[in-house]
Design a protein around this motif. Structure first.
Motif, PDB file in Angstrom:
ATOM      1  N   ASN A 213       0.811  -1.226   0.000  1.00 28.37           N
ATOM      2  CA  ASN A 213       0.000   0.000   0.000  1.00 28.37           C
ATOM      3  C   ASN A 213       0.844   1.276   0.000  1.00 28.37           C
ATOM      4  O   ASN A 213       0.733   2.109   0.905  1.00 28.37           O
ATOM      5  CB  ASN A 213      -0.922  -0.015   1.222  1.00 28.37           C
ATOM      6  N   TYR A 214       1.657   1.442  -1.013  1.00 29.98           N
ATOM      7  CA  TYR A 214       2.540   2.618  -1.081  1.00 29.98           C
ATOM      8  C   TYR A 214       1.749   3.884  -1.382  1.00 29.98           C
ATOM      9  O   TYR A 214       0.980   3.946  -2.336  1.00 29.98           O
ATOM     10  CB  TYR A 214       3.600   2.406  -2.159  1.00 29.98           C
ATOM     11  N   ARG A 215       1.935   4.909  -0.529  1.00 29.78           N
ATOM     12  CA  ARG A 215       1.307   6.218  -0.722  1.00 29.78           C
ATOM     13  C   ARG A 215       2.404   7.283  -0.669  1.00 29.78           C
ATOM     14  O   ARG A 215       2.836   7.683   0.406  1.00 29.78           O
ATOM     15  CB  ARG A 215       0.265   6.494   0.365  1.00 29.78           C
ATOM     16  N   SER A 216       2.837   7.755  -1.820  1.00 24.97           N
ATOM     17  CA  SER A 216       3.980   8.671  -1.883  1.00 24.97           C
ATOM     18  C   SER A 216       3.724   9.964  -1.119  1.00 24.97           C
ATOM     19  O   SER A 216       4.648  10.554  -0.551  1.00 24.97           O
ATOM     20  CB  SER A 216       4.319   8.992  -3.345  1.00 24.97           C
ATOM     21  N   ASN A 217       2.470  10.427  -1.073  1.00 26.38           N
ATOM     22  CA  ASN A 217       2.155  11.704  -0.438  1.00 26.38           C
ATOM     23  C   ASN A 217       2.188  11.661   1.088  1.00 26.38           C
ATOM     24  O   ASN A 217       2.088  12.705   1.738  1.00 26.38           O
ATOM     25  CB  ASN A 217       0.773  12.190  -0.878  1.00 26.38           C
ATOM     26  N   LEU A 218       2.343  10.470   1.672  1.00 30.25           N
ATOM     27  CA  LEU A 218       2.289  10.366   3.134  1.00 30.25           C
ATOM     28  C   LEU A 218       3.659  10.366   3.793  1.00 30.25           C
ATOM     29  O   LEU A 218       3.773  10.675   4.981  1.00 30.25           O
ATOM     30  CB  LEU A 218       1.543   9.089   3.539  1.00 30.25           C
ATOM     31  N   TRP A 219       4.707  10.021   3.071  1.00 30.31           N
ATOM     32  CA  TRP A 219       6.037   9.892   3.679  1.00 30.31           C
ATOM     33  C   TRP A 219       6.676  11.279   3.795  1.00 30.31           C
ATOM     34  O   TRP A 219       7.417  11.717   2.935  1.00 30.31           O
ATOM     35  CB  TRP A 219       6.912   8.947   2.846  1.00 30.31           C
ATOM     36  N   LYS A 220       6.403  11.946   4.935  1.00 23.98           N
ATOM     37  CA  LYS A 220       6.819  13.340   5.085  1.00 23.98           C
ATOM     38  C   LYS A 220       7.639  13.613   6.341  1.00 23.98           C
ATOM     39  O   LYS A 220       7.911  14.768   6.648  1.00 23.98           O
ATOM     40  CB  LYS A 220       5.579  14.250   5.096  1.00 23.98           C
ATOM     41  N   TYR A 221       8.023  12.599   7.091  1.00 22.95           N
ATOM     42  CA  TYR A 221       8.693  12.860   8.369  1.00 22.95           C
ATOM     43  C   TYR A 221      10.205  12.586   8.321  1.00 22.95           C
ATOM     44  O   TYR A 221      10.846  12.424   9.349  1.00 22.95           O
ATOM     45  CB  TYR A 221       8.034  12.076   9.509  1.00 22.95           C
ATOM     46  N   GLY A 222      10.764  12.579   7.106  1.00 17.17           N
ATOM     47  CA  GLY A 222      12.207  12.443   6.971  1.00 17.17           C
ATOM     48  C   GLY A 222      12.691  11.064   6.607  1.00 17.17           C
ATOM     49  O   GLY A 222      13.892  10.863   6.377  1.00 17.17           O
ATOM     50  N   LYS A 223      11.791  10.091   6.539  1.00 10.79           N
ATOM     51  CA  LYS A 223      12.129   8.735   6.132  1.00 10.79           C
ATOM     52  C   LYS A 223      11.356   8.392   4.864  1.00 10.79           C
ATOM     53  O   LYS A 223      10.253   8.900   4.637  1.00 10.79           O
ATOM     54  CB  LYS A 223      11.769   7.727   7.220  1.00 10.79           C
ATOM     55  N   THR A 224      11.933   7.515   4.060  1.00 10.38           N
ATOM     56  CA  THR A 224      11.229   7.043   2.868  1.00 10.38           C
ATOM     57  C   THR A 224      10.711   5.631   3.115  1.00 10.38           C
ATOM     58  O   THR A 224      11.135   4.945   4.057  1.00 10.38           O
ATOM     59  CB  THR A 224      12.157   7.021   1.650  1.00 10.38           C
ATOM     60  N   ALA A 225       9.798   5.204   2.246  1.00  7.70           N
ATOM     61  CA  ALA A 225       9.291   3.837   2.345  1.00  7.70           C
ATOM     62  C   ALA A 225      10.426   2.827   2.211  1.00  7.70           C
ATOM     63  O   ALA A 225      10.444   1.799   2.902  1.00  7.70           O
ATOM     64  CB  ALA A 225       8.234   3.604   1.269  1.00  7.70           C
ATOM     65  N   SER A 226      11.384   3.116   1.350  1.00  8.49           N
ATOM     66  CA  SER A 226      12.520   2.195   1.158  1.00  8.49           C
ATOM     67  C   SER A 226      13.402   2.113   2.401  1.00  8.49           C
ATOM     68  O   SER A 226      14.077   1.108   2.622  1.00  8.49           O
ATOM     69  CB  SER A 226      13.347   2.643  -0.049  1.00  8.49           C
ATOM     70  N   ASP A 227      13.398   3.175   3.219  1.00 12.09           N
ATOM     71  CA  ASP A 227      14.152   3.156   4.474  1.00 12.09           C
ATOM     72  C   ASP A 227      13.480   2.271   5.524  1.00 12.09           C
ATOM     73  O   ASP A 227      14.148   1.538   6.255  1.00 12.09           O
ATOM     74  CB  ASP A 227      14.263   4.571   5.079  1.00 12.09           C
ATOM     75  N   VAL A 228      12.166   2.376   5.607  1.00 10.92           N
ATOM     76  CA  VAL A 228      11.420   1.827   6.740  1.00 10.92           C
ATOM     77  C   VAL A 228      10.788   0.462   6.457  1.00 10.92           C
ATOM     78  O   VAL A 228      10.782  -0.432   7.313  1.00 10.92           O
ATOM     79  CB  VAL A 228      10.316   2.822   7.175  1.00 10.92           C
ATOM     80  N   MET A 229      10.242   0.290   5.274  1.00 10.04           N
ATOM     81  CA  MET A 229       9.411  -0.881   4.992  1.00 10.04           C
ATOM     82  C   MET A 229      10.139  -2.224   5.036  1.00 10.04           C
ATOM     83  O   MET A 229       9.552  -3.227   5.474  1.00 10.04           O
ATOM     84  CB  MET A 229       8.714  -0.702   3.644  1.00 10.04           C
ATOM     85  N   PRO A 230      11.395  -2.335   4.577  1.00  2.68           N
ATOM     86  CA  PRO A 230      12.020  -3.661   4.554  1.00  2.68           C
ATOM     87  C   PRO A 230      12.011  -4.385   5.895  1.00  2.68           C
ATOM     88  O   PRO A 230      11.713  -5.593   5.950  1.00  2.68           O
ATOM     89  CB  PRO A 230      13.443  -3.370   4.073  1.00  2.68           C
ATOM     90  N   GLU A 231      12.312  -3.700   6.985  1.00  2.00           N
ATOM     91  CA  GLU A 231      12.345  -4.364   8.298  1.00  2.00           C
ATOM     92  C   GLU A 231      10.957  -4.855   8.703  1.00  2.00           C
ATOM     93  O   GLU A 231      10.813  -5.922   9.308  1.00  2.00           O
ATOM     94  CB  GLU A 231      12.893  -3.409   9.359  1.00  2.00           C
ATOM     95  N   LEU A 232       9.918  -4.100   8.354  1.00  2.00           N
ATOM     96  CA  LEU A 232       8.557  -4.501   8.707  1.00  2.00           C
ATOM     97  C   LEU A 232       8.076  -5.659   7.836  1.00  2.00           C
ATOM     98  O   LEU A 232       7.492  -6.628   8.333  1.00  2.00           O
ATOM     99  CB  LEU A 232       7.606  -3.309   8.571  1.00  2.00           C
ATOM    100  N   VAL A 233       8.326  -5.558   6.532  1.00  3.84           N
ATOM    101  CA  VAL A 233       7.879  -6.608   5.616  1.00  3.84           C
ATOM    102  C   VAL A 233       8.610  -7.921   5.909  1.00  3.84           C
ATOM    103  O   VAL A 233       8.049  -9.006   5.735  1.00  3.84           O
ATOM    104  CB  VAL A 233       8.089  -6.167   4.154  1.00  3.84           C
ATOM    105  N   ALA A 234       9.843  -7.823   6.404  1.00  6.70           N
ATOM    106  CA  ALA A 234      10.622  -9.028   6.724  1.00  6.70           C
ATOM    107  C   ALA A 234       9.946  -9.885   7.790  1.00  6.70           C
ATOM    108  O   ALA A 234      10.198 -11.090   7.873  1.00  6.70           O
ATOM    109  CB  ALA A 234      12.026  -8.642   7.181  1.00  6.70           C
ATOM    110  N   GLY A 235       9.062  -9.291   8.595  1.00  6.64           N
ATOM    111  CA  GLY A 235       8.349 -10.048   9.618  1.00  6.64           C
ATOM    112  C   GLY A 235       6.987 -10.540   9.183  1.00  6.64           C
ATOM    113  O   GLY A 235       6.208 -11.023  10.016  1.00  6.64           O
ATOM    114  N   SER A 236       6.686 -10.462   7.895  1.00  4.05           N
ATOM    115  CA  SER A 236       5.351 -10.796   7.400  1.00  4.05           C
ATOM    116  C   SER A 236       5.343 -12.140   6.680  1.00  4.05           C
ATOM    117  O   SER A 236       6.246 -12.452   5.902  1.00  4.05           O
ATOM    118  CB  SER A 236       4.855  -9.692   6.450  1.00  4.05           C
TER     119      SER A 236
END
Length: 346
Positions: A168-191
């Motif tokens: 569920n990538y939403r480009s307009n939401l990533w505004k707090y200094g991190k990108t989806a590519s920074d954050v998502m891998p660690e979370l998806v790794a647990g799925s």
């Protein structure tokens, strides 16, 4: 597998311009509620599954109405935190023919975005739970939301709870200094179960099918082209046991084709492809697929039937205004069995 499912994320006030009006034309807005994870919980409760939704909401009348709607459909809200000052808002302008639908978000400083660290007791929440569902929208909202999502996933892993995610990538939401590519891998790794659409895997992980451009489908998508996406995702995230991809071919805003694939590491299953004309509301279509897939994997003995249930459920969602899919198991199974006539049921 036990039957209880927990979903975690933000629910917003949805304000939609009626009757295909532009936002600047509209003298009034239709009020409802929108949230990917709430949509999944709503679908599951509608199918008779024990479903709980976890979120943060302020104390005000619209939040009260939102919770009453969820509870009235059978969604458990026992662990919702009432804190903060506001609900996020989604503004929707429904497109027509060559004019696409548009969505604007107003989510800054919402109760969910402003949640404190270690906001929820996940060990308590997961007592008797079989599956946690999250989406890539949640970690996009704020740094603390991302940390809480990771805590939930790690606790689920530790407690033997299956984890499903929708990228569920939403480009307009990533505004707090991190990108989806920074954050998502660690979370998806647990799925254990991962869902993406034809763009998500490319935008977040750089994984895409060969010789395919989502903007040039003319409504026709070769489902078999996505086996490479599924294989690459499962190689990168070895915990994943099932990878699903929803496939939308857009002829125009009112006419889409819709199907999906499911890969278990050995076999690529293809769903029936639906030709959907006169779309009422496509928002929430992917969530209705995810709700259908979770239900199908819990209830049916084979993955093909689970995939067909998910695809049929999301096809029917396109006929319903609002984010929630209000179709019953009987409705979905009738379409799976070939009843697409639209004849009056008496």
């Amino acid at each position: 597998m036990a039957n209880k499912v927990v979903t975690f994320g933000e629910i917003m006030i949805r304000l939609g311009a009626p009757n295909h009006l532009l936002m600047e034309q509209s003298q009034q807005l239709d009020v409802s509620f929108a949230g990917a994870e709430a949509n999944v919980a709503y679908s599951l409760a509608n199918y008779g599954v024990d479903a709980e939704y976890v979120t943060c909401l302020p104390h005000h009348p619209l939040a009260d109405r939102c919770l009453k709607e969820l509870r009235g459909n059978g969604v458990c809200i026992d662990h919702v935190k009432r804190q903060g000052d506001r609900m996020g808002v989604l503004y929707l302008e429904t497109g027509s023919n060559a004019r696409p639908s548009k969505i604007w978000y107003d989510r800054a400083n919402s109760s969910f975005a402003a949640m404190s660290e270690n906001c929820f007791d996940w060990d308590e929440i997961f007592d008797g739970v079989s599956l946690l569902h999250w989406t890539g929208i949640t970690p996009a909202i704020s740094g603390n939301a991302a940390k809480e999502c990771l805590r939930a996933i790690q606790t689920a892993n530790r407690n033997g709870v299956t984890v499903s995610c929708d990228i569920n990538y939403r480009s307009n939401l990533w505004k707090y200094g991190k990108t989806a590519s920074d954050v998502m891998p660690e979370l998806v790794a647990g799925s254990d179960i991962i869902l993406g659409n034809e763009e998500d895997c490319e935008k977040v992980f750089g994984i895409k099918p060969k010789d395919f451009d989502v903007n040039k489908t003319d409504g026709i998508i070769d489902q078999t082209a996505f086996i490479s996406v599924c294989q690459q995702m499962m190689e990168r995230f070895p915990r994943c046991k099932k990878m699903a991809v929803t496939l939308r071919g857009s002829v125009n805003a009112n006419h889409n084709t819709w199907g999906g694939v499911l890969y278990d590491g050995q076999q690529l299953l293809l769903s029936k492809c639906y030709d959907i004309t006169d779309i009422v509301d496509r928002v929430g279509g992917g969530d209705s697929f995810m709700g259908g897939l979770i239900y199908g994997l819990m209830r049916y003995e084979n993955d093909q039937k689970a995939l067909e249930f998910a695809t049929a459920a999301s096809c029917l969602k396109h006929t319903i205004k609002g984010d929630y899919n209000m179709m019953t198991v009987k409705d979905v199974e009738a379409l799976m069995e070939g009843d697409a006539s639209g004849r009056v049921k008496r």
